[in-house]
Design a protein around this motif. Structure first.
Motif, PDB file in Angstrom:
ATOM      1  N   ARG A   1      19.882  15.467  21.169  1.00 47.79           N
ATOM      2  CA  ARG A   1      19.603  14.159  22.166  1.00 47.79           C
ATOM      3  C   ARG A   1      18.061  13.804  21.969  1.00 47.79           C
ATOM      4  NH1 ARG A   1      23.185  10.949  23.796  1.00 47.79           N
ATOM      5  NH2 ARG A   1      21.616  10.107  25.292  1.00 47.79           N
ATOM      6  N   ALA A   2      17.261  14.960  21.653  1.00 46.81           N
ATOM      7  CA  ALA A   2      15.907  14.467  21.676  1.00 46.81           C
ATOM      8  C   ALA A   2      15.801  13.556  20.078  1.00 46.81           C
ATOM      9  CB  ALA A   2      14.886  15.669  21.556  1.00 46.81           C
ATOM     10  N   GLY A   3      16.403  13.797  19.267  1.00 44.07           N
ATOM     11  CA  GLY A   3      16.188  13.232  17.747  1.00 44.07           C
ATOM     12  C   GLY A   3      17.028  12.031  17.809  1.00 44.07           C
ATOM     13  N   LEU A   4      17.545  11.540  18.921  1.00 42.53           N
ATOM     14  CA  LEU A   4      18.487  10.317  18.738  1.00 42.53           C
ATOM     15  C   LEU A   4      17.560   9.075  18.754  1.00 42.53           C
ATOM     16  CD1 LEU A   4      21.903  11.131  20.548  1.00 42.53           C
ATOM     17  CD2 LEU A   4      21.222  10.960  18.073  1.00 42.53           C
ATOM     18  N   ARG A   5      17.833   7.772  18.353  1.00 38.77           N
ATOM     19  CA  ARG A   5      17.029   6.972  18.595  1.00 38.77           C
ATOM     20  C   ARG A   5      17.726   5.593  19.254  1.00 38.77           C
ATOM     21  NH1 ARG A   5      14.997   6.557  12.393  1.00 38.77           N
ATOM     22  NH2 ARG A   5      13.507   8.659  12.697  1.00 38.77           N
ATOM     23  N   PRO A   6      17.333   4.694  20.038  1.00 37.30           N
ATOM     24  CA  PRO A   6      18.227   3.508  20.377  1.00 37.30           C
ATOM     25  C   PRO A   6      18.983   2.926  19.538  1.00 37.30           C
ATOM     26  CG  PRO A   6      16.045   3.563  21.376  1.00 37.30           C
ATOM     27  CD  PRO A   6      15.832   4.382  20.315  1.00 37.30           C
ATOM     28  N   ALA A   7      18.449   2.788  18.355  1.00 37.50           N
ATOM     29  CA  ALA A   7      19.109   1.853  17.078  1.00 37.50           C
ATOM     30  C   ALA A   7      20.315   2.777  16.751  1.00 37.50           C
ATOM     31  CB  ALA A   7      18.227   1.556  15.792  1.00 37.50           C
ATOM     32  N   ASP A   8      20.550   4.014  17.006  1.00 39.74           N
ATOM     33  CA  ASP A   8      21.575   4.850  16.849  1.00 39.74           C
ATOM     34  C   ASP A   8      22.908   4.388  17.381  1.00 39.74           C
ATOM     35  OD1 ASP A   8      19.950   6.354  14.880  1.00 39.74           O
ATOM     36  OD2 ASP A   8      19.621   8.003  16.467  1.00 39.74           O
ATOM     37  N   ARG A   9      22.731   3.792  18.449  1.00 39.21           N
ATOM     38  CA  ARG A   9      23.701   3.408  19.387  1.00 39.21           C
ATOM     39  C   ARG A   9      24.882   4.428  19.908  1.00 39.21           C
ATOM     40  NH1 ARG A   9      26.168  -2.111  17.448  1.00 39.21           N
ATOM     41  NH2 ARG A   9      26.831  -2.268  19.584  1.00 39.21           N
TER      42      ARG A   9
END
Length: 101
Positions: free
Chosen positions: A25-33
């Motif tokens: 979760r910490a490595g996810l970005r908003p652009a990953d959707r």
């Protein structure tokens, strides 16, 4: 929205860390959707990441999930592991009556 499973195996075989969901979760970005993430340990070495992704197509969702996994592996947000496969889980054609509606 699509559910895409990414199957991984730690290299060398090592136990899947208990805080894996938080690390991903910490490595996810908003652009990953990614709307939701599930972590499913399969054995001490194998695990599946379930990504619920917003996407315009199945193919795009699978590409995005594979890209996210490769990025997380490179950034060491995941344990040292090999990506075994990415795909939408199949649902059996014959479902029990109570699940059809």
């Amino acid at each position: 929205m699509y559910l895409v499973h990414a199957r991984l195996r730690t290299v060398p075989p090592a136990e899947v860390p208990g805080d894996l969901r938080q690390a991903v979760r910490a490595g996810l970005r908003p652009a990953d959707r990614v709307e939701h993430l599930a972590v499913h340990p399969q054995s001490a070495e194998d695990f599946t990441l379930g990504f619920f992704l917003l996407s315009d197509s199945l193919e795009e969702a699978e590409r995005r999930a594979a890209h996210v996994c490769r990025r997380l592996l490179t950034a060491r947000a995941l344990p040292d592991a090999r990506l075994l496969g990415v795909g939408v889980p199949l649902v059996p054609l014959s479902l029990p009556e109570h699940l059809r509606s």
